[in-house]
Structures are given as C-alpha cells and as structure tokens.
Design a protein around this motif. Structure first.
Motif, PDB file in Angstrom:
ATOM      1  N   ASN A 180      -6.501  11.067   4.933  1.00  0.00           N
ATOM      2  CA  ASN A 180      -6.384  10.517   3.579  1.00  0.00           C
ATOM      3  C   ASN A 180      -6.983  11.496   2.554  1.00  0.00           C
ATOM      4  O   ASN A 180      -6.382  11.790   1.514  1.00  0.00           O
ATOM      5  CB  ASN A 180      -7.149   9.171   3.587  1.00  0.00           C
ATOM      6  CG  ASN A 180      -6.959   8.329   2.330  1.00  0.00           C
ATOM      7  OD1 ASN A 180      -6.162   8.653   1.471  1.00  0.00           O
ATOM      8  ND2 ASN A 180      -7.701   7.249   2.249  1.00  0.00           N
TER       9      ASN A 180
ATOM     10  N   PHE B  88      -7.501   6.466  -0.884  1.00  0.00           N
ATOM     11  CA  PHE B  88      -7.409   5.010  -0.853  1.00  0.00           C
ATOM     12  C   PHE B  88      -8.471   4.390   0.049  1.00  0.00           C
ATOM     13  O   PHE B  88      -8.960   5.013   0.985  1.00  0.00           O
ATOM     14  CB  PHE B  88      -6.030   4.582  -0.353  1.00  0.00           C
ATOM     15  CG  PHE B  88      -4.920   4.932  -1.295  1.00  0.00           C
ATOM     16  CD1 PHE B  88      -4.456   4.012  -2.215  1.00  0.00           C
ATOM     17  CD2 PHE B  88      -4.344   6.193  -1.271  1.00  0.00           C
ATOM     18  CE1 PHE B  88      -3.440   4.343  -3.091  1.00  0.00           C
ATOM     19  CE2 PHE B  88      -3.327   6.529  -2.138  1.00  0.00           C
ATOM     20  CZ  PHE B  88      -2.875   5.595  -3.053  1.00  0.00           C
TER      21      PHE B  88
ATOM     22  N   SER C 104      -4.080   4.160   4.143  1.00  0.00           N
ATOM     23  CA  SER C 104      -2.726   4.232   3.605  1.00  0.00           C
ATOM     24  C   SER C 104      -1.930   5.390   4.186  1.00  0.00           C
ATOM     25  O   SER C 104      -1.211   6.068   3.462  1.00  0.00           O
ATOM     26  CB  SER C 104      -2.744   4.374   2.080  1.00  0.00           C
ATOM     27  OG  SER C 104      -2.860   3.119   1.490  1.00  0.00           O
ATOM     28  N   LEU C 105      -2.087   5.620   5.473  1.00  0.00           N
ATOM     29  CA  LEU C 105      -1.264   6.653   6.099  1.00  0.00           C
ATOM     30  C   LEU C 105       0.062   6.028   6.515  1.00  0.00           C
ATOM     31  O   LEU C 105       0.102   4.879   6.941  1.00  0.00           O
ATOM     32  CB  LEU C 105      -1.975   7.219   7.332  1.00  0.00           C
ATOM     33  CG  LEU C 105      -3.345   7.832   7.080  1.00  0.00           C
ATOM     34  CD1 LEU C 105      -3.917   8.383   8.375  1.00  0.00           C
ATOM     35  CD2 LEU C 105      -3.265   8.922   6.027  1.00  0.00           C
TER      36      LEU C 105
ATOM     37  N   ARG D 274      -4.947  14.758   2.346  1.00  0.00           N
ATOM     38  CA  ARG D 274      -3.720  14.547   1.586  1.00  0.00           C
ATOM     39  C   ARG D 274      -3.993  14.636   0.085  1.00  0.00           C
ATOM     40  O   ARG D 274      -3.229  15.238  -0.661  1.00  0.00           O
ATOM     41  CB  ARG D 274      -3.135  13.178   1.949  1.00  0.00           C
ATOM     42  CG  ARG D 274      -1.882  12.813   1.188  1.00  0.00           C
ATOM     43  CD  ARG D 274      -1.317  11.500   1.687  1.00  0.00           C
ATOM     44  NE  ARG D 274      -2.282  10.417   1.514  1.00  0.00           N
ATOM     45  CZ  ARG D 274      -2.161   9.214   2.085  1.00  0.00           C
ATOM     46  NH1 ARG D 274      -1.116   8.948   2.847  1.00  0.00           N
ATOM     47  NH2 ARG D 274      -3.061   8.289   1.887  1.00  0.00           N
ATOM     48  N   ALA D 275      -5.109  14.028  -0.334  1.00  0.00           N
ATOM     49  CA  ALA D 275      -5.444  14.054  -1.757  1.00  0.00           C
ATOM     50  C   ALA D 275      -5.822  15.457  -2.212  1.00  0.00           C
ATOM     51  O   ALA D 275      -5.457  15.887  -3.301  1.00  0.00           O
ATOM     52  CB  ALA D 275      -6.577  13.071  -2.047  1.00  0.00           C
TER      53      ALA D 275
ATOM     54  N   TYR E 179       1.422   9.425  -5.676  1.00  0.00           N
ATOM     55  CA  TYR E 179       1.859  10.805  -5.471  1.00  0.00           C
ATOM     56  C   TYR E 179       3.123  11.129  -6.248  1.00  0.00           C
ATOM     57  O   TYR E 179       3.770  12.131  -6.008  1.00  0.00           O
ATOM     58  CB  TYR E 179       2.000  11.111  -3.980  1.00  0.00           C
ATOM     59  CG  TYR E 179       0.637  11.325  -3.352  1.00  0.00           C
ATOM     60  CD1 TYR E 179       0.023  12.568  -3.397  1.00  0.00           C
ATOM     61  CD2 TYR E 179      -0.058  10.261  -2.791  1.00  0.00           C
ATOM     62  CE1 TYR E 179      -1.243  12.764  -2.880  1.00  0.00           C
ATOM     63  CE2 TYR E 179      -1.333  10.444  -2.266  1.00  0.00           C
ATOM     64  CZ  TYR E 179      -1.915  11.699  -2.312  1.00  0.00           C
ATOM     65  OH  TYR E 179      -3.168  11.881  -1.818  1.00  0.00           O
TER      66      TYR E 179
ATOM     67  N   PHE F 111      -5.759  10.629  -5.223  1.00  0.00           N
ATOM     68  CA  PHE F 111      -6.356   9.330  -4.959  1.00  0.00           C
ATOM     69  C   PHE F 111      -6.650   9.190  -3.468  1.00  0.00           C
ATOM     70  O   PHE F 111      -5.767   9.375  -2.639  1.00  0.00           O
ATOM     71  CB  PHE F 111      -5.389   8.234  -5.411  1.00  0.00           C
ATOM     72  CG  PHE F 111      -6.061   6.922  -5.716  1.00  0.00           C
ATOM     73  CD1 PHE F 111      -6.504   6.638  -6.996  1.00  0.00           C
ATOM     74  CD2 PHE F 111      -6.230   5.975  -4.729  1.00  0.00           C
ATOM     75  CE1 PHE F 111      -7.116   5.430  -7.290  1.00  0.00           C
ATOM     76  CE2 PHE F 111      -6.846   4.761  -5.013  1.00  0.00           C
ATOM     77  CZ  PHE F 111      -7.296   4.485  -6.301  1.00  0.00           C
TER      78      PHE F 111
ATOM     79  N   LEU G 249       3.107  14.802   2.391  1.00  0.00           N
ATOM     80  CA  LEU G 249       3.812  13.850   1.509  1.00  0.00           C
ATOM     81  C   LEU G 249       3.705  14.230   0.031  1.00  0.00           C
ATOM     82  O   LEU G 249       4.702  14.232  -0.690  1.00  0.00           O
ATOM     83  CB  LEU G 249       3.288  12.428   1.715  1.00  0.00           C
ATOM     84  CG  LEU G 249       3.990  11.378   0.850  1.00  0.00           C
ATOM     85  CD1 LEU G 249       5.335  11.005   1.460  1.00  0.00           C
ATOM     86  CD2 LEU G 249       3.139  10.131   0.676  1.00  0.00           C
TER      87      LEU G 249
ATOM     88  N   GLU H 256       0.824  -1.215   0.000  1.00  0.00           N
ATOM     89  CA  GLU H 256       0.000   0.000   0.000  1.00  0.00           C
ATOM     90  C   GLU H 256       0.856   1.261   0.000  1.00  0.00           C
ATOM     91  O   GLU H 256       0.530   2.239  -0.651  1.00  0.00           O
ATOM     92  CB  GLU H 256      -0.865   0.038   1.256  1.00  0.00           C
ATOM     93  CG  GLU H 256      -2.241  -0.522   1.104  1.00  0.00           C
ATOM     94  CD  GLU H 256      -3.032  -0.377   2.394  1.00  0.00           C
ATOM     95  OE1 GLU H 256      -2.838   0.611   3.117  1.00  0.00           O
ATOM     96  OE2 GLU H 256      -3.829  -1.282   2.680  1.00  0.00           O
TER      97      GLU H 256
END
Lengths: 260, 268
Positions: B151, B89, B93-94, B154-155, A162, B87, B106, A154
């Motif tokens: 999440n 997830f 997905s951290l 972040r996107a 990214y 995206f 990130l 993942e």
C-alpha cells in the motif's frame, strides 16, 4: 503433508458417496424391485451405453444434435447476458428498463414458453436454441449485473484516488472484480441450459438426447432412458469441470479463498 | 527542488454535508495549517472529529465546502488531475487479482511511462519497503504488515508531492505495528517525503512526527499544535524518554477534554 490429508479425504468421501449410490441403485433394481420395466441395474445401463456408443454408435447423432443446440443457446446467452448485465449495473436507466422483464421472465416457468417459442421459431433448431438461450440467459445476466454492482467500494475509491479514468476503472477494477460472479452465473447456466435442451427436444424433435429420453419413456425402454439421463449428467459434470478450469485460470488470486 | 513557501497550505478549510430542510452537518471547520517541505505532521483527535474526512478532502475524494487548499502556492483544484498526493489507505485496499508488483503499478499505468520503466520504478519501491522477492505474490499470500507495505509502495511510486496516510497501521497487531512504525521512519528518512499522518494513537504520532496537530471534537478544528523536538533518528527507546512521555501526556489530556466536551466517554 497436512494438506495432502485434507485433500485426500474429500476425494475419498466423494468416490465413496458415488459408489454407495450406485450400490444402492443396483440393490434396489436387482433385489427389491426386480422388474426391468421400472428400474434396471446400473450395470445394465452401462452395457446399454457401451452398445450405443461402441457397437452401434446410435447415441452420437443424438449427442451431436443436443450439443449443437446447447452450444448455440449457451454462447448466445453469454454474449447477450454479460454485456447487458454490465450495462444494467452501470446505467440506472438500462436497469430500470430491463428489470421488470428480467424478473418476469426469470421467475416464469420456462416450460410454459416452449410451445410459444415452437410456434414462433418452428420445430427446427431455432425454437430449441431459443429455449436453451432463455434458460441460460438469466443466471448469466443476473450474476454479471450483481457482480459489478457489489464491487468493493474501497476499490472504486482507490481508482479515484489514483485518478483512473472511467475506462480504466471498468477495465482494471470493475471487470476483474466481477469475473468470479460471472463464472458462478455461467456455472448455473450450464445446468439450466441442459434442462432447456431436454425440454426443447420433448416437443416435436426427431433427434437429440431429450428426444431419446422422451421416446424411451413412451416405449418403456428403461435402459435407453437411463443412458440418456446419464449422458446429460456426464455433460453437466464436464461443463462444471470446464468452468472450474476457466476459474482457476482467470482468477488464480482467489487461491485458498475459493471455498469462502 | 526546494520551495521557499510551504508545500501545503490550508486556509479556513471547512467541510459540511448539506441536509435538506436543516442546517448543514459540519464535519470540520476553519482549518488553517501550513506544512513545510519534508515535514512529518500527524493529526490526532477524538473519534469522529473529521480528521479522516480532511485527508479525503485533501486527496480530492471529497469536495470541500469552503476555504482554500494551496499546493506550492497554487489552488489545488487547478492541479488536481496530477497525482500530487499519494494516499495510503487504512485497509490496504490491494486489488486481490493483482500481484504486489501489479498493485504498485496501478498508479503508474496510463501515465505515459513506458512499461519497462514503470516496472523498474515499482520494483524500486517494493525494494524500499522491504518486499524484495515478493513481487509476484498475491495479496492473500501476504501478511497484514506486508499488505500495508505494498500500500505504501504504491503511494510512493507515483512520486506524490505529499503522502497522506489514513491510520495505515490501525488493523495491525501491536508488535507488527511497532515494526511498521520504525520502517516508516526509515522510509521517510530515505524518501524525504512530506507526510500527513492521521492516527488515533498518540504515542505513534509523537514517535513519528515533527509536529502533532490536535483536533477538537466535531466539527473538528485545530485545537493545538505540538512541536516534537525529539532527536532523530528515533527508535523505540525514545518511548521511555521523559520528554516523549510528557508530550504524550499533554496531548492525551487535550483529547480527554475534547471527548468530555463532546458528551463524555459514553459517546465513544
């Protein structure tokens, strides 16, 4: 409150376990065996340790010699093992070249190598450092390799989503994800490295804790022998504690999950 | 900036997996879809119909096997190194070794932002998703709903042209899920992002969307589209609206038929 209680009882258990062990030892020495050429009470060992450390100071040259050997072998193993493990994880070519050697050398009994290394590196520090190095290398190498191989898919996908470049993928994902595995390897390496020191100093050494134990064993000096063993044990505990602190410092995110 | 044409256009998009000595394994086929600026489009369909794979293809995580993906009228592979799609997830997905703030950062790192600016942006989006005060928490200190908020932040922080969401609430309990749906509606209204949202929950799709796309069974293709003309802003009360129930029912019937056509419920 609850947490305090949960933290308190394991500590008590540990202390209790150590105390019970020492008591059993004392009882066995003083009541059951009563032969100081076979077993002596921990109190005798303690007073001998006191004598060697405070009164005569004769322990320190041995401690120093062993520490130097351990330090060089251990540090070299980390300097070689971590990058080599990473390379193996990242390049199938490197992995296939190193793998057979890793398996062979890791599973072979290390004590069998000692005479050969002695022959190659002489009876000075070189051969001893080499023995310690060999002992420490494989846990570090294998764990670094494994840690980087099992990084959660993942996270790798996240990096791709990214658009992280390869270097960022390594630095921001693969490396931090591997740290707990590397530290577990380092922890194992401490034990194996100390064993290495003991083995190395049994062969043609004139000082060091291994020599001290070996010589005391030959001359049936049981108190000194136990002091040597105890110092090794303390060094091991100290090493574990240092790694634990490094672990807390480098991976604060593991928090509660530490045990799991 | 308003574009005259659609933000995203898929033309005869298909994806298959080559199999040595056999015909390729088709995942989805002939997808034709255009998505307007600011539109919220959901994709529903039977399990294994290729809806998640389509999102992954759109995100560039997988190559497509044929057809075209046009972003603002340009072939997406020519602009793919830019972060045109964010995206979200399914699992959050951290990265467990990064705080909320660092996780949101990130996508911004290494993109020529100055660090203070990037941090301002990350904080702004954490605020937007309701995590003000949780910047320095690690993922294991956050609930499942909060992790999904990070999440999402972040996107959004990379300011993507399109937000792709892959069943982001699937792992949440029913109550948290409902709250997150409302939160998503609010955030969507504030950011005016174009969203493609994959889910297997029909009610969720109807509640959130301007348009619901129903995929056939594998190889997935678009079986039908439903416009959702329910008024906005929407809240949970809308779920008892007769029109809502009617749409939910119609979509369910289609999926039921697809599942039967694929070999029945035992296949699930």
């Amino acid at each position: 409150m609850n947490e305090d209680r949960r933290n308190l009882s394991p500590l008590l258990l540990r202390l209790g376990s150590v105390l019970a062990g020492l008591l059993a030892w004392h009882y066995a020495a003083e009541v059951l065996i009563k032969d100081s050429s076979i077993l002596v009470s921990p109190l005798v060992v303690l007073s001998k340790a006191y004598e060697m450390m405070i009164a005569t100071g004769e322990l320190y040259p041995h401690l120093f010699a062993s520490s130097v050997i351990f330090f060089y072998g251990f540090v070299m193993a980390i300097l070689v093992g971590v990058p080599l493990g990473f390379l193996m994880a990242l390049s199938p070519l490197v992995r296939d070249y190193v793998n057979p050697w890793m398996t062979t050398l890791y599973t072979a009994p290390r004590i069998a190598f000692a005479p050969v290394l002695l022959l190659w590196f002489g009876i000075g520090a070189g051969s001893k450092v080499a023995i310690v190095f060999l002992g420490c290398l494989f846990p570090v190498l294998i764990n670094s390799y494994y840690g980087m191989r099992v990084v959660n898919r993942e996270y790798v996908e996240l990096a791709r989503s990214y658009r992280l470049d390869r270097w960022a993928l390594f630095r921001k994902i693969l490396l931090p994800a591997s740290v707990p595995y590397i530290l577990a390897g380092v922890r194992l390496a401490i034990g194996r490295g100390l064993t290495g020191v003991a083995i190395a100093e049994w062969f043609g050494a004139t000082e060091g804790l291994g020599y001290l134990i070996f010589f005391a064993g030959q001359t049936l000096n049981i108190p000194v022998l136990f002091v040597g063993v105890a110092v090794f044990a303390v060094l091991g505990i100290l090493g574990f504690e240092i790694v634990r602190r490094v672990e807390i410092y480098t991976t604060p995110w593991r928090g509660q999950a530490q045990g799991g | 900036m308003m574009m005259a044409g659609p933000v995203l256009e898929l033309r005869n998009l298909n994806k298959d997996i080559p199999r040595p000595g056999r015909e390729p394994f088709a995942i989805f086929n002939d997808i034709n879809l255009s998505v307007r600026e600011g539109e919220f489009v959901s994709v529903v369909g039977p399990s294994g119909c290729g809806k998640t794979t389509m999102l992954r293809v759109l995100n560039g995580l997988l190559p497509h096997s044929g057809g075209e993906i046009l972003l603002d009228g340009k072939a997406a592979d020519q602009v793919s190194d830019q972060l045109l799609m964010g995206f979200v997830f399914q699992g959050a997905s951290l990265l467990p070794w990064r705080t909320s703030l660092k996780n949101v950062l990130l996508g911004l790192e290494g993109r020529g932002h100055n660090p203070q600016e990037a941090e301002q942006v990350a904080k702004k989006f954490l605020d937007l998703v309701g995590l003000n005060g949780f910047e320095n928490h690690y993922p294991h200190e956050l609930s499942g709903g909060m992790q999904q908020r990070v999440n999402l932040a972040r996107a959004l922080a990379v300011n993507p042209r399109i937000l792709l969401m892959d069943e982001p609430f699937a792992a949440l309990d029913a109550q948290t899920r409902s709250f997150m749906q409302l939160e998503l509606l609010r955030i969507w209204a504030e950011t005016k992002k174009t969203v493609i949202f994959v889910t297997h929950m029909i009610a969720e799709a109807v509640l959130l969307s301007d348009r619901v796309i129903v995929f056939s069974h594998r190889p997935g293709t678009i079986r039908s589209e439903f416009n959702i003309p329910l008024p906005r802003p929407r809240d949970m009360d809308i779920k008892s609206n007769p029109q809502f129930l009617d749409l939910e029912n119609q979509i369910w019937k289609q999926i039921e038929q697809e599942v039967k056509a694929a070999g029945g419920f035992a296949q699930l």
